[in-house]
Design a protein around this motif. Structure first.
Motif, PDB file in Angstrom:
ATOM      1  N   PRO A  55       0.810  -1.225   0.000  1.00 35.74           N
ATOM      2  CA  PRO A  55       0.000   0.000   0.000  1.00 35.74           C
ATOM      3  C   PRO A  55       0.837   1.266   0.000  1.00 35.74           C
ATOM      4  CG  PRO A  55       0.043  -0.977   2.181  1.00 35.74           C
ATOM      5  CD  PRO A  55       0.679  -1.972   1.258  1.00 35.74           C
ATOM      6  N   GLN A  56       0.330   2.285  -0.661  1.00 35.13           N
ATOM      7  CA  GLN A  56       0.944   3.600  -0.632  1.00 35.13           C
ATOM      8  C   GLN A  56       0.330   4.364   0.527  1.00 35.13           C
ATOM      9  OE1 GLN A  56       0.212   6.826  -3.683  1.00 35.13           O
ATOM     10  NE2 GLN A  56       2.303   6.281  -4.238  1.00 35.13           N
ATOM     11  N   LEU A  57       1.138   4.715   1.496  1.00 38.69           N
ATOM     12  CA  LEU A  57       0.658   5.343   2.724  1.00 38.69           C
ATOM     13  C   LEU A  57       0.775   6.855   2.643  1.00 38.69           C
ATOM     14  CD1 LEU A  57       2.429   2.858   5.139  1.00 38.69           C
ATOM     15  CD2 LEU A  57       0.051   2.775   4.385  1.00 38.69           C
ATOM     16  N   GLN A  58      -0.047   7.539   3.392  1.00 33.97           N
ATOM     17  CA  GLN A  58      -0.021   8.999   3.419  1.00 33.97           C
ATOM     18  C   GLN A  58       1.031   9.508   4.394  1.00 33.97           C
ATOM     19  OE1 GLN A  58      -4.121   9.813   4.544  1.00 33.97           O
ATOM     20  NE2 GLN A  58      -4.619  10.426   2.450  1.00 33.97           N
ATOM     21  N   VAL A  59       1.644  10.622   4.036  1.00 35.80           N
ATOM     22  CA  VAL A  59       2.495  11.364   4.961  1.00 35.80           C
ATOM     23  C   VAL A  59       1.760  12.655   5.264  1.00 35.80           C
ATOM     24  CG1 VAL A  59       4.733  12.445   5.361  1.00 35.80           C
ATOM     25  CG2 VAL A  59       4.586  10.369   3.980  1.00 35.80           C
ATOM     26  N   THR A  60       1.479  12.883   6.540  1.00 32.47           N
ATOM     27  CA  THR A  60       0.664  14.031   6.919  1.00 32.47           C
ATOM     28  C   THR A  60       1.306  14.801   8.067  1.00 32.47           C
ATOM     29  OG1 THR A  60      -0.633  12.798   8.559  1.00 32.47           O
ATOM     30  CG2 THR A  60      -1.424  12.749   6.294  1.00 32.47           C
ATOM     31  N   ASN A  61       0.631  15.879   8.449  1.00 35.70           N
ATOM     32  CA  ASN A  61       1.070  16.659   9.602  1.00 35.70           C
ATOM     33  C   ASN A  61       0.924  15.841  10.878  1.00 35.70           C
ATOM     34  OD1 ASN A  61       1.347  18.740   7.791  1.00 35.70           O
ATOM     35  ND2 ASN A  61      -0.474  19.844   8.447  1.00 35.70           N
ATOM     36  N   HIS A  62       1.553  16.327  11.927  1.00 33.80           N
ATOM     37  CA  HIS A  62       1.335  15.778  13.255  1.00 33.80           C
ATOM     38  C   HIS A  62      -0.171  15.757  13.502  1.00 33.80           C
ATOM     39  CE1 HIS A  62       1.332  15.461  17.627  1.00 33.80           C
ATOM     40  NE2 HIS A  62       2.629  15.202  17.590  1.00 33.80           N
ATOM     41  N   PRO A  63      -0.759  14.572  13.808  1.00 38.54           N
ATOM     42  CA  PRO A  63      -2.217  14.446  13.819  1.00 38.54           C
ATOM     43  C   PRO A  63      -2.958  15.187  14.915  1.00 38.54           C
ATOM     44  CG  PRO A  63      -1.191  12.460  14.657  1.00 38.54           C
ATOM     45  CD  PRO A  63      -0.081  13.317  14.136  1.00 38.54           C
ATOM     46  N   THR A  64      -2.281  15.579  15.978  1.00 32.86           N
ATOM     47  CA  THR A  64      -3.012  16.221  17.074  1.00 32.86           C
ATOM     48  C   THR A  64      -2.873  17.735  17.104  1.00 32.86           C
ATOM     49  OG1 THR A  64      -1.125  15.803  18.544  1.00 32.86           O
ATOM     50  CG2 THR A  64      -2.921  14.190  18.548  1.00 32.86           C
ATOM     51  N   ASP A  65      -1.659  18.230  16.850  1.00 36.10           N
ATOM     52  CA  ASP A  65      -1.507  19.677  16.932  1.00 36.10           C
ATOM     53  C   ASP A  65      -0.827  20.287  15.706  1.00 36.10           C
ATOM     54  OD1 ASP A  65       1.113  18.912  17.209  1.00 36.10           O
ATOM     55  OD2 ASP A  65       1.312  19.515  19.295  1.00 36.10           O
ATOM     56  N   GLY A  66      -0.467  19.453  14.724  1.00 40.06           N
ATOM     57  CA  GLY A  66       0.134  19.975  13.508  1.00 40.06           C
ATOM     58  C   GLY A  66       1.532  20.534  13.694  1.00 40.06           C
ATOM     59  N   SER A  67       2.188  20.191  14.806  1.00 39.12           N
ATOM     60  CA  SER A  67       3.509  20.757  15.075  1.00 39.12           C
ATOM     61  C   SER A  67       4.561  20.220  14.112  1.00 39.12           C
ATOM     62  CB  SER A  67       3.924  20.466  16.522  1.00 39.12           C
ATOM     63  OG  SER A  67       3.961  19.069  16.761  1.00 39.12           O
ATOM     64  N   TYR A  68       4.352  19.030  13.582  1.00 41.99           N
ATOM     65  CA  TYR A  68       5.259  18.466  12.590  1.00 41.99           C
ATOM     66  C   TYR A  68       4.535  18.419  11.260  1.00 41.99           C
ATOM     67  CZ  TYR A  68       9.295  17.095  15.358  1.00 41.99           C
ATOM     68  OH  TYR A  68      10.424  17.110  16.104  1.00 41.99           O
ATOM     69  N   LEU A  69       5.028  19.175  10.286  1.00 41.48           N
ATOM     70  CA  LEU A  69       4.423  19.226   8.967  1.00 41.48           C
ATOM     71  C   LEU A  69       5.104  18.235   8.040  1.00 41.48           C
ATOM     72  CD1 LEU A  69       4.131  23.116   8.556  1.00 41.48           C
ATOM     73  CD2 LEU A  69       2.495  21.543   9.586  1.00 41.48           C
ATOM     74  N   GLU A  70       4.377  17.800   7.012  1.00 38.09           N
ATOM     75  CA  GLU A  70       4.955  16.840   6.071  1.00 38.09           C
ATOM     76  C   GLU A  70       5.844  17.575   5.081  1.00 38.09           C
ATOM     77  OE1 GLU A  70       0.800  17.689   4.320  1.00 38.09           O
ATOM     78  OE2 GLU A  70       1.869  17.825   6.212  1.00 38.09           O
ATOM     79  N   LEU A  71       7.033  17.968   5.562  1.00 41.04           N
ATOM     80  CA  LEU A  71       7.917  18.824   4.779  1.00 41.04           C
ATOM     81  C   LEU A  71       9.199  18.118   4.364  1.00 41.04           C
ATOM     82  CD1 LEU A  71       7.651  22.220   6.701  1.00 41.04           C
ATOM     83  CD2 LEU A  71       6.432  21.498   4.637  1.00 41.04           C
ATOM     84  N   PHE A  72       9.676  18.448   3.161  1.00 39.92           N
ATOM     85  CA  PHE A  72      10.972  18.017   2.670  1.00 39.92           C
ATOM     86  C   PHE A  72      11.836  19.255   2.517  1.00 39.92           C
ATOM     87  CE2 PHE A  72      13.783  17.822  -1.030  1.00 39.92           C
ATOM     88  CZ  PHE A  72      14.563  16.718  -0.733  1.00 39.92           C
ATOM     89  N   SER A  73      13.051  19.200   3.022  1.00 42.58           N
ATOM     90  CA  SER A  73      13.970  20.326   2.870  1.00 42.58           C
ATOM     91  C   SER A  73      15.363  19.793   2.559  1.00 42.58           C
ATOM     92  CB  SER A  73      14.007  21.190   4.140  1.00 42.58           C
ATOM     93  OG  SER A  73      14.446  20.435   5.246  1.00 42.58           O
ATOM     94  N   LEU A  74      16.068  20.515   1.699  1.00 42.41           N
ATOM     95  CA  LEU A  74      17.415  20.118   1.300  1.00 42.41           C
ATOM     96  C   LEU A  74      18.252  21.369   1.112  1.00 42.41           C
ATOM     97  CD1 LEU A  74      18.485  17.514  -1.352  1.00 42.41           C
ATOM     98  CD2 LEU A  74      19.316  19.855  -1.537  1.00 42.41           C
ATOM     99  N   ASN A  75      19.493  21.298   1.567  1.00 47.65           N
ATOM    100  CA  ASN A  75      20.433  22.400   1.370  1.00 47.65           C
ATOM    101  C   ASN A  75      21.782  21.809   1.005  1.00 47.65           C
ATOM    102  OD1 ASN A  75      22.453  24.648   2.226  1.00 47.65           O
ATOM    103  ND2 ASN A  75      20.447  25.654   2.250  1.00 47.65           N
ATOM    104  N   ALA A  76      22.301  22.196  -0.148  1.00 50.94           N
ATOM    105  CA  ALA A  76      23.573  21.639  -0.622  1.00 50.94           C
ATOM    106  C   ALA A  76      24.517  22.751  -1.028  1.00 50.94           C
ATOM    107  CB  ALA A  76      23.339  20.705  -1.805  1.00 50.94           C
ATOM    108  N   GLN A  77      25.801  22.545  -0.744  1.00 56.97           N
ATOM    109  CA  GLN A  77      26.851  23.456  -1.175  1.00 56.97           C
ATOM    110  C   GLN A  77      27.655  22.743  -2.248  1.00 56.97           C
ATOM    111  OE1 GLN A  77      26.920  26.558   0.327  1.00 56.97           O
ATOM    112  NE2 GLN A  77      28.313  27.192  -1.296  1.00 56.97           N
ATOM    113  N   LEU A  78      27.595  23.252  -3.488  1.00 55.80           N
ATOM    114  CA  LEU A  78      28.269  22.622  -4.618  1.00 55.80           C
ATOM    115  C   LEU A  78      29.419  23.494  -5.112  1.00 55.80           C
ATOM    116  CD1 LEU A  78      25.036  21.694  -6.635  1.00 55.80           C
ATOM    117  CD2 LEU A  78      26.236  20.265  -4.967  1.00 55.80           C
TER     118      LEU A  78
END
Length: 237
Positions: A71-94
């Motif tokens: 199954p393909q599962l959902q990635v969502t916010n923290h279910p009770t207070d939304g303190s953790y968002l379903e975010l992707f972040s990347l920072n690279a020095q090239l």
């Protein structure tokens, strides 16, 4: 005989290091999707040619532990207070050649079953399978190692990264390294193929973060193991 075997092994090791380091340059890494896999959408790219900094942010839409019919599962916010968002972040020095001088990425959120099946109560942890808020690394994070890119057409392109030293809930399952294929569907560049590393630009797109191993590395590694087996048999004789 032992000296000859040592020399051969040293040469093989040097060749392997060269093969692995070759992926650090701005050329296609030729990664292939594997699992577990995070699908990320709404990516926003920003590259500064003067500093070599590449920053990417987006939303994590789904998680697949294996190929279908898994199954393909959902990635969502923290279910009770939304303190953790379903975010992707990347920072690279090239650098100018596309080598990764430093960089990291992080995926936050919780993995839960799609919808709210029987027995699950919306707004509670009942439906949560992996809680990224319980780990210092979120769902998954790691240090960027190799970078590569390829041209689709015009201003569109594909960015690739490999990473290691992973932490987080998914890393706790035994996945400590992997890679990602990130598509730049539109950008401010007129020719992504010649300007991706020489001109500052912004863009949008989507992509996948997963655990792949390039086929060439597997083949090279299996070749070394075969040679080691032959050397051991000869030594035994």
């Amino acid at each position: 005989m032992k000296t000859r075997i040592s020399v051969v092994l040293a040469l093989l090791w040097a060749a392997l290091q060269m093969a692995l380091s070759a992926g650090a340059h701005a050329a296609p890494l030729n990664l292939t999707n594997s699992y577990p896999d995070f699908f990320v959408t709404g990516l926003s790219y920003s590259y500064n040619a003067a500093t070599g900094n590449l920053a990417i942010q987006g939303t994590v839409g789904s998680y697949s532990a294996a190929a279908a019919p898994s199954p393909q599962l959902q990635v969502t916010n923290h279910p009770t207070d939304g303190s953790y968002l379903e975010l992707f972040s990347l920072n690279a020095q090239l650098d100018a050649g596309g080598n990764v001088l430093s960089g990291s990425f992080r995926i936050d959120g919780v993995v839960r079953t799609s919808g709210f099946p029987v027995g699950c109560t919306p707004g509670t942890y009942t439906c949560v399978l992996y809680d990224g808020s319980t780990s210092t690394g979120g769902l998954l994070s790691g240090n960027l190692e190799d970078f590569g890119w390829s041209l689709n057409s015009g201003s569109n392109g594909v960015l690739e990264f490999t990473f290691g030293g992973a932490s987080g809930v998914i890393a706790d399952l035994g996945y400590h390294g992997g890679g990602m294929i990130l598509s730049v569907s539109s950008s401010t560049l007129t020719n992504f193929g010649t300007q991706a590393l020489t001109t500052s630009w912004t863009g949008s797109g989507l992509g996948d973060v997963f655990v792949p191993v390039p086929a060439a590395v597997w083949l090279f590694g299996s070749g070394i193991l075969a040679l080691l087996g032959v050397a051991r048999r000869k030594t035994g004789r």
